[in-house]
Write a protein that holds these residues in place. Structure first.
Motif, PDB file in Angstrom:
ATOM      1  N   PHE A   1      31.734 -38.654  19.781  1.00 16.26           N
ATOM      2  CA  PHE A   1      31.854 -40.053  19.352  1.00 16.26           C
ATOM      3  C   PHE A   1      32.350 -40.176  17.914  1.00 16.26           C
ATOM      4  O   PHE A   1      32.696 -41.263  17.468  1.00 16.26           O
ATOM      5  N   GLU A   2      32.330 -39.055  17.166  1.00 16.80           N
ATOM      6  CA  GLU A   2      32.671 -39.046  15.735  1.00 16.80           C
ATOM      7  C   GLU A   2      31.779 -40.017  14.973  1.00 16.80           C
ATOM      8  O   GLU A   2      32.231 -40.901  14.245  1.00 16.80           O
ATOM      9  N   CYS A   3      30.474 -39.820  15.150  1.00 10.90           N
ATOM     10  CA  CYS A   3      29.509 -40.719  14.520  1.00 10.90           C
ATOM     11  C   CYS A   3      28.284 -39.938  14.056  1.00 10.90           C
ATOM     12  O   CYS A   3      28.147 -38.748  14.332  1.00 10.90           O
ATOM     13  N   THR A   4      27.397 -40.620  13.359  1.00  9.25           N
ATOM     14  CA  THR A   4      26.161 -40.006  12.903  1.00  9.25           C
ATOM     15  C   THR A   4      25.176 -39.878  14.072  1.00  9.25           C
ATOM     16  O   THR A   4      25.283 -40.587  15.079  1.00  9.25           O
ATOM     17  N   PHE A   5      24.211 -38.982  13.906  1.00  5.62           N
ATOM     18  CA  PHE A   5      23.206 -38.766  14.952  1.00  5.62           C
ATOM     19  C   PHE A   5      21.846 -38.541  14.303  1.00  5.62           C
ATOM     20  O   PHE A   5      21.719 -37.857  13.296  1.00  5.62           O
ATOM     21  N   LYS A   6      20.820 -39.141  14.924  1.00  2.00           N
ATOM     22  CA  LYS A   6      19.459 -38.960  14.430  1.00  2.00           C
ATOM     23  C   LYS A   6      18.483 -39.123  15.579  1.00  2.00           C
ATOM     24  O   LYS A   6      18.615 -40.030  16.402  1.00  2.00           O
ATOM     25  N   GLU A   7      17.494 -38.237  15.628  1.00  9.08           N
ATOM     26  CA  GLU A   7      16.357 -38.435  16.528  1.00  9.08           C
ATOM     27  C   GLU A   7      15.229 -39.075  15.728  1.00  9.08           C
ATOM     28  O   GLU A   7      14.894 -38.603  14.631  1.00  9.08           O
ATOM     29  N   VAL A   8      14.645 -40.144  16.273  1.00  7.54           N
ATOM     30  CA  VAL A   8      13.567 -40.862  15.583  1.00  7.54           C
ATOM     31  C   VAL A   8      12.467 -41.201  16.577  1.00  7.54           C
ATOM     32  O   VAL A   8      12.643 -41.068  17.787  1.00  7.54           O
ATOM     33  N   ALA A   9      11.354 -41.652  16.033  1.00 10.81           N
ATOM     34  CA  ALA A   9      10.233 -42.107  16.861  1.00 10.81           C
ATOM     35  C   ALA A   9       9.826 -43.484  16.368  1.00 10.81           C
ATOM     36  O   ALA A   9       9.159 -43.610  15.338  1.00 10.81           O
ATOM     37  N   ALA A  10      10.245 -44.522  17.087  1.00  7.83           N
ATOM     38  CA  ALA A  10       9.903 -45.881  16.677  1.00  7.83           C
ATOM     39  C   ALA A  10       8.398 -46.075  16.600  1.00  7.83           C
ATOM     40  O   ALA A  10       7.897 -46.840  15.786  1.00  7.83           O
ATOM     41  N   ALA A  11       7.651 -45.345  17.424  1.00  2.48           N
ATOM     42  CA  ALA A  11       6.195 -45.506  17.469  1.00  2.48           C
ATOM     43  C   ALA A  11       5.503 -44.969  16.224  1.00  2.48           C
ATOM     44  O   ALA A  11       4.410 -45.413  15.882  1.00  2.48           O
ATOM     45  N   GLU A  12       6.139 -44.018  15.543  1.00  2.00           N
ATOM     46  CA  GLU A  12       5.450 -43.343  14.440  1.00  2.00           C
ATOM     47  C   GLU A  12       6.161 -43.442  13.099  1.00  2.00           C
ATOM     48  O   GLU A  12       5.536 -43.251  12.058  1.00  2.00           O
ATOM     49  N   GLN A  13       7.448 -43.689  13.093  1.00  2.00           N
ATOM     50  CA  GLN A  13       8.223 -43.617  11.858  1.00  2.00           C
ATOM     51  C   GLN A  13       8.675 -44.995  11.397  1.00  2.00           C
ATOM     52  O   GLN A  13       9.079 -45.821  12.209  1.00  2.00           O
ATOM     53  N   VAL A  14       8.596 -45.203  10.093  1.00  2.00           N
ATOM     54  CA  VAL A  14       9.077 -46.451   9.503  1.00  2.00           C
ATOM     55  C   VAL A  14      10.318 -46.185   8.667  1.00  2.00           C
ATOM     56  O   VAL A  14      11.389 -46.737   8.927  1.00  2.00           O
ATOM     57  N   SER A  15      10.189 -45.327   7.668  1.00  2.00           N
ATOM     58  CA  SER A  15      11.303 -45.096   6.752  1.00  2.00           C
ATOM     59  C   SER A  15      12.492 -44.459   7.469  1.00  2.00           C
ATOM     60  O   SER A  15      13.649 -44.799   7.189  1.00  2.00           O
ATOM     61  N   GLN A  16      12.232 -43.550   8.413  1.00  2.00           N
ATOM     62  CA  GLN A  16      13.330 -42.890   9.118  1.00  2.00           C
ATOM     63  C   GLN A  16      14.114 -43.889   9.965  1.00  2.00           C
ATOM     64  O   GLN A  16      15.344 -43.837  10.020  1.00  2.00           O
ATOM     65  N   VAL A  17      13.399 -44.783  10.643  1.00  2.24           N
ATOM     66  CA  VAL A  17      14.074 -45.809  11.443  1.00  2.24           C
ATOM     67  C   VAL A  17      14.871 -46.732  10.537  1.00  2.24           C
ATOM     68  O   VAL A  17      16.040 -47.053  10.808  1.00  2.24           O
TER      69      VAL A  17
END
Length: 210
Positions: A147-163
């Protein structure tokens, strides 16, 4: 008088329109609400697309976010061209616990037929549920390269700053693209005049001195 000034100031804010696209039940709404309110709500019962507006400080500059939380009814329902036409950038969200949702974002990306310069972010949600993982991080990275884009795995249930950072990072791409387009337009508008002025200056300096 003060209220009119406030309205003028708010109307001058830069706006960033983000569309959040993904299969049903991957956590699109949870990610969006986590970003907007820092709260986590696990269950949603949307029957149609939802739009949110929220002002956020991005690198010291107030930005008005408008976020479209899409709501497909099934894996067969893909986003339409109106989503691509509306959005400044897109989040393609899947769940690491659901391989069908990973396949969905690939199909959704193809169906949107986006211009090549539209910022994208591929997001693997539910990273806290690794015991149920069906999609590896390496697969996400490979798809992001496609896709030529950024990628990140996150956890909406546990993370605030990362999301929050995922949303902010793609918004920085939108603003950077706007600056490049503005500079390119100015260059095209002023280019011929600048070239002529430079040529005159150069030829004048080459004249023999009396």
């Amino acid at each position: 008088m003060a209220s009119r000034g406030l309205r003028r100031k708010k109307s001058s804010l830069q706006e960033v329109k983000l569309a959040v696209v993904g299969a049903p039940s991957v956590g699109k709404s949870a990610l969006t609400v986590r970003f907007l309110t820092k709260r986590y709500i696990g269950e949603y019962d949307h029957q149609q697309d939802c739009k949110y507006k929220h002002e956020v400080l991005l690198d010291g500059e107030p930005i008005l976010f408008e976020i479209l939380d899409t709501c497909p009814k099934s894996l067969e329902e893909l986003p339409g061209s109106e989503v691509a036409a509306w959005a400044d950038a897109l989040f393609l969200v899947y769940s690491i616990t659901d391989r069908a949702s990973f396949t969905y974002v690939r199909r959704a990306r193809q169906s949107l037929q986006l211009p090549p310069d539209v910022p994208l972010a591929l997001v693997g949600n539910k990273a806290d549920m690794v015991h149920l993982r069906q999609v590896s991080g390496e697969e996400g990275e490979i798809l992001a390269k496609d896709f030529e884009c950024t990628f990140k795995e996150v956890a909406a249930a546990e993370q605030v700053s990362q999301v929050g950072e995922v949303f902010l990072e793609v918004s920085r791409e939108v603003l950077a693209l706007r600056r490049r387009c503005k500079h390119s337009l100015l260059d095209r508008m002023l280019g011929n005049k600048t070239a002529r002025a430079y040529a005159r200056g150069k030829s004048d300096s080459a004249l023999p001195k009396e």
